[in-house]
Design a protein around this motif. Structure first.
Motif, PDB file in Angstrom:
ATOM      1  N   ALA A 202      -4.756   9.219  10.179  1.00 32.67           N
ATOM      2  CA  ALA A 202      -5.205   9.375   8.629  1.00 32.67           C
ATOM      3  C   ALA A 202      -4.654   8.160   7.809  1.00 32.67           C
ATOM      4  O   ALA A 202      -5.260   7.560   7.143  1.00 32.67           O
ATOM      5  CB  ALA A 202      -5.006  10.667   8.258  1.00 32.67           C
ATOM      6  N   TRP A 203      -3.333   8.054   8.114  1.00 28.74           N
ATOM      7  CA  TRP A 203      -2.429   6.832   7.293  1.00 28.74           C
ATOM      8  C   TRP A 203      -3.085   5.655   7.564  1.00 28.74           C
ATOM      9  O   TRP A 203      -3.202   4.586   6.844  1.00 28.74           O
ATOM     10  CB  TRP A 203      -1.101   7.094   7.607  1.00 28.74           C
ATOM     11  CG  TRP A 203      -0.381   8.341   7.083  1.00 28.74           C
ATOM     12  CD1 TRP A 203      -0.866   9.255   6.362  1.00 28.74           C
ATOM     13  CD2 TRP A 203       0.725   8.638   7.513  1.00 28.74           C
ATOM     14  NE1 TRP A 203      -0.233  10.282   6.292  1.00 28.74           N
ATOM     15  CE2 TRP A 203       0.789  10.062   6.918  1.00 28.74           C
ATOM     16  CE3 TRP A 203       1.874   8.124   8.284  1.00 28.74           C
ATOM     17  CZ2 TRP A 203       2.320  10.819   7.052  1.00 28.74           C
ATOM     18  CZ3 TRP A 203       2.993   8.850   8.569  1.00 28.74           C
ATOM     19  CH2 TRP A 203       3.198  10.101   7.891  1.00 28.74           C
ATOM     20  N   VAL A 204      -3.212   5.387   8.927  1.00 25.71           N
ATOM     21  CA  VAL A 204      -3.987   3.959   9.353  1.00 25.71           C
ATOM     22  C   VAL A 204      -5.243   3.917   8.930  1.00 25.71           C
ATOM     23  O   VAL A 204      -5.468   2.765   8.433  1.00 25.71           O
ATOM     24  CB  VAL A 204      -3.989   3.923  11.179  1.00 25.71           C
ATOM     25  CG1 VAL A 204      -4.804   2.828  11.427  1.00 25.71           C
ATOM     26  CG2 VAL A 204      -2.477   4.089  11.628  1.00 25.71           C
ATOM     27  N   MET A 205      -6.072   4.731   8.996  1.00 27.69           N
ATOM     28  CA  MET A 205      -7.640   4.839   8.450  1.00 27.69           C
ATOM     29  C   MET A 205      -7.408   4.564   6.969  1.00 27.69           C
ATOM     30  O   MET A 205      -8.394   3.612   6.573  1.00 27.69           O
ATOM     31  CB  MET A 205      -8.363   6.092   8.774  1.00 27.69           C
ATOM     32  CG  MET A 205      -8.413   6.023  10.134  1.00 27.69           C
ATOM     33  SD  MET A 205      -9.183   7.666  10.784  1.00 27.69           S
ATOM     34  CE  MET A 205     -10.832   7.580   9.921  1.00 27.69           C
ATOM     35  N   ALA A 206      -6.648   5.113   6.051  1.00 26.03           N
ATOM     36  CA  ALA A 206      -6.553   4.849   4.642  1.00 26.03           C
ATOM     37  C   ALA A 206      -6.016   3.505   4.469  1.00 26.03           C
ATOM     38  O   ALA A 206      -6.817   2.913   3.588  1.00 26.03           O
ATOM     39  CB  ALA A 206      -5.686   5.945   4.010  1.00 26.03           C
ATOM     40  N   PHE A 207      -5.049   2.949   4.968  1.00 26.74           N
ATOM     41  CA  PHE A 207      -4.451   1.591   5.000  1.00 26.74           C
ATOM     42  C   PHE A 207      -5.569   0.602   5.166  1.00 26.74           C
ATOM     43  O   PHE A 207      -5.846  -0.322   4.389  1.00 26.74           O
ATOM     44  CB  PHE A 207      -3.194   1.473   5.662  1.00 26.74           C
ATOM     45  CG  PHE A 207      -3.042  -0.138   5.697  1.00 26.74           C
ATOM     46  CD1 PHE A 207      -2.369  -0.870   4.615  1.00 26.74           C
ATOM     47  CD2 PHE A 207      -2.771  -0.744   6.780  1.00 26.74           C
ATOM     48  CE1 PHE A 207      -2.177  -1.966   4.758  1.00 26.74           C
ATOM     49  CE2 PHE A 207      -2.560  -1.829   7.095  1.00 26.74           C
ATOM     50  CZ  PHE A 207      -2.302  -2.588   5.923  1.00 26.74           C
ATOM     51  N   CYS A 208      -6.220   0.798   6.388  1.00 27.95           N
ATOM     52  CA  CYS A 208      -6.846  -0.148   6.977  1.00 27.95           C
ATOM     53  C   CYS A 208      -8.381  -0.168   5.892  1.00 27.95           C
ATOM     54  O   CYS A 208      -8.839  -1.255   5.636  1.00 27.95           O
ATOM     55  CB  CYS A 208      -7.412  -0.076   8.307  1.00 27.95           C
ATOM     56  SG  CYS A 208      -6.143  -0.145   9.490  1.00 27.95           S
TER      57      CYS A 208
ATOM     58  N   PHE B 106       6.035   3.388  10.674  1.00 26.62           N
ATOM     59  CA  PHE B 106       5.777   4.682  10.187  1.00 26.62           C
ATOM     60  C   PHE B 106       4.435   4.821   9.877  1.00 26.62           C
ATOM     61  O   PHE B 106       3.733   5.983  10.161  1.00 26.62           O
ATOM     62  CB  PHE B 106       6.383   4.458   8.665  1.00 26.62           C
ATOM     63  CG  PHE B 106       6.220   5.637   7.602  1.00 26.62           C
ATOM     64  CD1 PHE B 106       7.002   6.795   8.016  1.00 26.62           C
ATOM     65  CD2 PHE B 106       5.158   5.534   6.781  1.00 26.62           C
ATOM     66  CE1 PHE B 106       6.867   7.951   7.226  1.00 26.62           C
ATOM     67  CE2 PHE B 106       5.000   6.826   6.054  1.00 26.62           C
ATOM     68  CZ  PHE B 106       5.747   7.969   6.185  1.00 26.62           C
ATOM     69  N   ILE B 107       3.568   3.841   9.426  1.00 26.02           N
ATOM     70  CA  ILE B 107       2.089   4.089   8.948  1.00 26.02           C
ATOM     71  C   ILE B 107       1.221   4.521  10.342  1.00 26.02           C
ATOM     72  O   ILE B 107       0.405   5.333  10.235  1.00 26.02           O
ATOM     73  CB  ILE B 107       1.214   2.659   8.440  1.00 26.02           C
ATOM     74  CG1 ILE B 107       1.919   2.745   6.975  1.00 26.02           C
ATOM     75  CG2 ILE B 107      -0.101   2.944   8.503  1.00 26.02           C
ATOM     76  CD1 ILE B 107       1.620   1.381   6.310  1.00 26.02           C
TER      77      ILE B 107
ATOM     78  N   TRP C  41       1.003  -1.199   0.052  1.00 22.46           N
ATOM     79  CA  TRP C  41      -0.017   0.114   0.016  1.00 22.46           C
ATOM     80  C   TRP C  41       0.887   1.236  -0.060  1.00 22.46           C
ATOM     81  O   TRP C  41       0.563   2.125  -0.707  1.00 22.46           O
ATOM     82  CB  TRP C  41      -0.865   0.048   1.224  1.00 22.46           C
ATOM     83  CG  TRP C  41      -1.740   1.022   1.452  1.00 22.46           C
ATOM     84  CD1 TRP C  41      -2.849   1.409   0.637  1.00 22.46           C
ATOM     85  CD2 TRP C  41      -1.268   2.421   2.241  1.00 22.46           C
ATOM     86  NE1 TRP C  41      -3.204   2.829   1.079  1.00 22.46           N
ATOM     87  CE2 TRP C  41      -2.290   3.260   2.072  1.00 22.46           C
ATOM     88  CE3 TRP C  41      -0.539   2.534   3.050  1.00 22.46           C
ATOM     89  CZ2 TRP C  41      -2.452   4.516   2.634  1.00 22.46           C
ATOM     90  CZ3 TRP C  41      -0.480   3.856   4.019  1.00 22.46           C
ATOM     91  CH2 TRP C  41      -1.398   4.538   3.374  1.00 22.46           C
ATOM     92  N   LEU C  42       1.867   1.276   0.800  1.00 23.55           N
ATOM     93  CA  LEU C  42       2.855   2.480   0.898  1.00 23.55           C
ATOM     94  C   LEU C  42       3.620   2.733  -0.399  1.00 23.55           C
ATOM     95  O   LEU C  42       3.886   3.766  -0.881  1.00 23.55           O
ATOM     96  CB  LEU C  42       3.715   2.173   2.016  1.00 23.55           C
ATOM     97  CG  LEU C  42       4.566   3.301   2.511  1.00 23.55           C
ATOM     98  CD1 LEU C  42       3.716   4.634   3.134  1.00 23.55           C
ATOM     99  CD2 LEU C  42       5.553   2.928   3.776  1.00 23.55           C
TER     100      LEU C  42
END
Length: 92
Positions: free
Chosen positions: A60-66, A54-55, A16-17
């Motif tokens: 916001a990064w956690v939510m986008a990834f999840c 990092f994530i 994802w990253l």
């Protein structure tokens, strides 16, 4: 969470990253990794832990990834704690 499941989540996070044009340069700068080395580093539990660290720095990064992976918001941090290095964290 099993280490195997934690590694699966971390590999998904790395994929994802690596497709995120905004975050990938930040991660590479923070980790010192080179884009061409990511595939090889995906086999290292310690490197995968750094991806999750990092994530999880930004909600916001956690939510986008999840949301992209359809997993619960708490799973990246749980996965991080299941990988090497988390046992060194002391809160006192």
């Amino acid at each position: 969470m099993s280490p195997e499941r934690a590694e699966q989540i971390a590999v998904s996070a790395l994929i994802w990253l690596s497709t995120n044009e905004d975050l990938l340069p930040l991660f590479l700068g923070a980790s010192g990794a080179a884009a061409e080395d990511l595939r090889g580093l995906a086999n290292s539990p310690a490197f995968l832990a750094s991806v999750l660290e990092f994530i999880t720095m930004d909600d916001a990064w956690v939510m986008a990834f999840c949301d992209a992976e359809t997993i619960k918001y708490e799973e990246p941090l749980m996965a991080r704690y299941a990988l090497p290095g988390a046992e060194a964290v002391h809160w006192t």
